[in-house]
Design a protein around this motif. Structure first.
Motif, PDB file in Angstrom:
ATOM      1  N   SER A  86       0.836  -1.207   0.000  1.00  0.00           N
ATOM      2  CA  SER A  86       0.000   0.000   0.000  1.00  0.00           C
ATOM      3  C   SER A  86       0.868   1.252   0.000  1.00  0.00           C
ATOM      4  O   SER A  86       0.564   2.231  -0.687  1.00  0.00           O
ATOM      5  CB  SER A  86      -0.912   0.011   1.230  1.00  0.00           C
ATOM      6  N   ARG A  87       1.936   1.220   0.754  1.00  0.00           N
ATOM      7  CA  ARG A  87       2.856   2.368   0.818  1.00  0.00           C
ATOM      8  C   ARG A  87       3.503   2.599  -0.550  1.00  0.00           C
ATOM      9  O   ARG A  87       3.622   3.724  -1.010  1.00  0.00           O
ATOM     10  CB  ARG A  87       3.911   2.129   1.889  1.00  0.00           C
ATOM     11  N   ARG A  88       3.919   1.491  -1.215  1.00  0.00           N
ATOM     12  CA  ARG A  88       4.519   1.606  -2.539  1.00  0.00           C
ATOM     13  C   ARG A  88       3.507   2.197  -3.523  1.00  0.00           C
ATOM     14  O   ARG A  88       3.825   3.099  -4.298  1.00  0.00           O
ATOM     15  CB  ARG A  88       5.001   0.238  -3.028  1.00  0.00           C
ATOM     16  N   THR A  89       2.279   1.715  -3.469  1.00  0.00           N
ATOM     17  CA  THR A  89       1.225   2.239  -4.344  1.00  0.00           C
ATOM     18  C   THR A  89       0.979   3.716  -4.061  1.00  0.00           C
ATOM     19  O   THR A  89       0.805   4.518  -4.982  1.00  0.00           O
ATOM     20  CB  THR A  89      -0.079   1.437  -4.141  1.00  0.00           C
ATOM     21  N   MET A  90       0.986   4.073  -2.778  1.00  0.00           N
ATOM     22  CA  MET A  90       0.770   5.473  -2.401  1.00  0.00           C
ATOM     23  C   MET A  90       1.887   6.356  -2.967  1.00  0.00           C
ATOM     24  O   MET A  90       1.627   7.442  -3.491  1.00  0.00           O
ATOM     25  CB  MET A  90       0.724   5.606  -0.875  1.00  0.00           C
ATOM     26  N   LEU A  91       3.144   5.894  -2.890  1.00  0.00           N
ATOM     27  CA  LEU A  91       4.264   6.679  -3.404  1.00  0.00           C
ATOM     28  C   LEU A  91       4.173   6.827  -4.926  1.00  0.00           C
ATOM     29  O   LEU A  91       4.434   7.916  -5.462  1.00  0.00           O
ATOM     30  CB  LEU A  91       5.592   6.034  -3.001  1.00  0.00           C
ATOM     31  N   GLU A  92       3.792   5.746  -5.614  1.00  0.00           N
ATOM     32  CA  GLU A  92       3.614   5.836  -7.064  1.00  0.00           C
ATOM     33  C   GLU A  92       2.506   6.826  -7.415  1.00  0.00           C
ATOM     34  O   GLU A  92       2.648   7.631  -8.341  1.00  0.00           O
ATOM     35  CB  GLU A  92       3.277   4.457  -7.646  1.00  0.00           C
ATOM     36  N   THR A  93       1.426   6.776  -6.667  1.00  0.00           N
ATOM     37  CA  THR A  93       0.309   7.695  -6.898  1.00  0.00           C
ATOM     38  C   THR A  93       0.739   9.136  -6.642  1.00  0.00           C
ATOM     39  O   THR A  93       0.367  10.047  -7.382  1.00  0.00           O
ATOM     40  CB  THR A  93      -0.880   7.314  -5.990  1.00  0.00           C
ATOM     41  N   GLU A  94       1.531   9.319  -5.604  1.00  0.00           N
ATOM     42  CA  GLU A  94       2.017  10.665  -5.285  1.00  0.00           C
ATOM     43  C   GLU A  94       2.916  11.186  -6.405  1.00  0.00           C
ATOM     44  O   GLU A  94       2.791  12.342  -6.818  1.00  0.00           O
ATOM     45  CB  GLU A  94       2.783  10.642  -3.966  1.00  0.00           C
ATOM     46  N   GLU A  95       3.816  10.327  -6.934  1.00  0.00           N
ATOM     47  CA  GLU A  95       4.679  10.741  -8.037  1.00  0.00           C
ATOM     48  C   GLU A  95       3.846  11.094  -9.264  1.00  0.00           C
ATOM     49  O   GLU A  95       4.118  12.090  -9.945  1.00  0.00           O
ATOM     50  CB  GLU A  95       5.661   9.622  -8.389  1.00  0.00           C
ATOM     51  N   LEU A  96       2.831  10.291  -9.552  1.00  0.00           N
ATOM     52  CA  LEU A  96       1.951  10.563 -10.683  1.00  0.00           C
ATOM     53  C   LEU A  96       1.222  11.895 -10.482  1.00  0.00           C
ATOM     54  O   LEU A  96       1.107  12.697 -11.410  1.00  0.00           O
ATOM     55  CB  LEU A  96       0.949   9.423 -10.856  1.00  0.00           C
ATOM     56  N   GLY A  97       0.762  12.138  -9.256  1.00  0.00           N
ATOM     57  CA  GLY A  97       0.072  13.397  -8.953  1.00  0.00           C
ATOM     58  C   GLY A  97       0.991  14.597  -9.134  1.00  0.00           C
ATOM     59  O   GLY A  97       0.589  15.629  -9.679  1.00  0.00           O
ATOM     60  N   VAL A  98       2.259  14.467  -8.702  1.00  0.00           N
ATOM     61  CA  VAL A  98       3.223  15.562  -8.858  1.00  0.00           C
ATOM     62  C   VAL A  98       3.466  15.826 -10.337  1.00  0.00           C
ATOM     63  O   VAL A  98       3.516  16.979 -10.783  1.00  0.00           O
ATOM     64  CB  VAL A  98       4.540  15.234  -8.113  1.00  0.00           C
ATOM     65  N   SER A  99       3.606  14.750 -11.117  1.00  0.00           N
ATOM     66  CA  SER A  99       3.818  14.897 -12.557  1.00  0.00           C
ATOM     67  C   SER A  99       2.634  15.602 -13.216  1.00  0.00           C
ATOM     68  O   SER A  99       2.814  16.509 -14.034  1.00  0.00           O
ATOM     69  CB  SER A  99       4.029  13.515 -13.178  1.00  0.00           C
ATOM     70  N   ILE A 100       1.435  15.195 -12.838  1.00  0.00           N
ATOM     71  CA  ILE A 100       0.225  15.829 -13.399  1.00  0.00           C
ATOM     72  C   ILE A 100       0.162  17.299 -13.007  1.00  0.00           C
ATOM     73  O   ILE A 100      -0.161  18.162 -13.834  1.00  0.00           O
ATOM     74  CB  ILE A 100      -1.040  15.070 -12.941  1.00  0.00           C
ATOM     75  N   LEU A 101       0.506  17.612 -11.756  1.00  0.00           N
ATOM     76  CA  LEU A 101       0.492  19.013 -11.320  1.00  0.00           C
ATOM     77  C   LEU A 101       1.509  19.844 -12.091  1.00  0.00           C
ATOM     78  O   LEU A 101       1.245  21.006 -12.441  1.00  0.00           O
ATOM     79  CB  LEU A 101       0.751  19.095  -9.819  1.00  0.00           C
ATOM     80  N   GLN A 102       2.689  19.269 -12.386  1.00  0.00           N
ATOM     81  CA  GLN A 102       3.686  20.001 -13.170  1.00  0.00           C
ATOM     82  C   GLN A 102       3.166  20.259 -14.572  1.00  0.00           C
ATOM     83  O   GLN A 102       3.327  21.371 -15.110  1.00  0.00           O
ATOM     84  CB  GLN A 102       5.000  19.216 -13.211  1.00  0.00           C
ATOM     85  N   ASP A 103       2.546  19.236 -15.187  1.00  0.00           N
ATOM     86  CA  ASP A 103       1.967  19.415 -16.529  1.00  0.00           C
ATOM     87  C   ASP A 103       0.889  20.499 -16.517  1.00  0.00           C
ATOM     88  O   ASP A 103       0.840  21.350 -17.409  1.00  0.00           O
ATOM     89  CB  ASP A 103       1.370  18.106 -17.041  1.00  0.00           C
ATOM     90  N   LEU A 104       0.053  20.459 -15.507  1.00  0.00           N
ATOM     91  CA  LEU A 104      -1.005  21.481 -15.401  1.00  0.00           C
ATOM     92  C   LEU A 104      -0.409  22.874 -15.213  1.00  0.00           C
ATOM     93  O   LEU A 104      -0.925  23.856 -15.772  1.00  0.00           O
ATOM     94  CB  LEU A 104      -1.948  21.137 -14.245  1.00  0.00           C
ATOM     95  N   HIS A 105       0.669  22.968 -14.463  1.00  0.00           N
ATOM     96  CA  HIS A 105       1.326  24.267 -14.261  1.00  0.00           C
ATOM     97  C   HIS A 105       1.868  24.791 -15.592  1.00  0.00           C
ATOM     98  O   HIS A 105       1.701  25.980 -15.915  1.00  0.00           O
ATOM     99  CB  HIS A 105       2.454  24.136 -13.230  1.00  0.00           C
ATOM    100  N   GLN A 106       2.511  23.906 -16.377  1.00  0.00           N
ATOM    101  CA  GLN A 106       3.032  24.320 -17.684  1.00  0.00           C
ATOM    102  C   GLN A 106       1.896  24.751 -18.604  1.00  0.00           C
ATOM    103  O   GLN A 106       2.006  25.767 -19.312  1.00  0.00           O
ATOM    104  CB  GLN A 106       3.829  23.182 -18.323  1.00  0.00           C
TER     105      GLN A 106
END
Length: 167
Positions: A86-106
């Motif tokens: 669950s922790r690994r899945t949470m970290l992957e989800t967090e990385e995906l969320g950060v990537s999406i936020l960066q794309d949205l910022h651009q």
């Protein structure tokens, strides 16, 4: 005795009921002493029986407890594995969320730049419209002026011809 004492007169009744309570209390004390003495002998035999059966029960209980402990340890390990997953899945989800936020910022920056450019183009179009309007007015004014000059010249030529031919 209790019933007979209650049926007597009130002054005698109170005294007899008090004595009756004392006798009952003494009787109960004697009964408990008798039980203690009688059970002391039987307690020793019961104690020996318990200790002998307790040893056999202790071994079976120990094996039973050991089995339950092993099952509990296995469940704990499974739970730990699930928590790690669950922790690994949470970290992957967090990385995906950060990537999406960066794309949205651009994309937001691109939209803001396009908006600024659009406002600049709008301002230029407004200036061009004013310039074209002024040019159109000047052209109309120049046409009127040229038309007026032509009319004046035609009138002047007509007057000159009239005066020349009439003489």
């Amino acid at each position: 005795m209790d019933l007979e004492a209650r049926s007597l007169q009130p002054n005698v009744k109170a005294v007899l009921l008090a004595k009756l309570r004392e006798y009952k209390s003494d009787l109960n004390n004697l009964k408990s002493k008798h039980k203690r003495l009688a059970s002391a002998n039987s307690n020793q035999a019961a104690r020996d029986d318990l200790l002998e059966s307790g040893m056999a029960d202790a071994m079976s209980v120990s094996a039973n407890q050991r089995g339950r402990l092993m099952m509990s340890t296995e469940r704990l390990n499974e739970s730990s594995d699930r928590i790690k997953e669950s922790r690994r899945t949470m970290l992957e989800t967090e990385e995906l969320g950060v990537s999406i936020l960066q794309d949205l910022h651009q994309q937001r920056q691109s939209l803001l730049h396009a908006n600024d450019t659009l406002h600049g183009v709008d301002d230029n179009i407004s200036k061009s419209k004013k310039i074209l309007t002024n040019m159109s007015r000047r052209m109309s004014r120049n046409k009127w002026i040229i038309s007026s000059i032509i009319v004046v010249l035609v009138v002047a030529i007509a007057l000159i011809l009239y005066f020349k031919l009439s003489k």
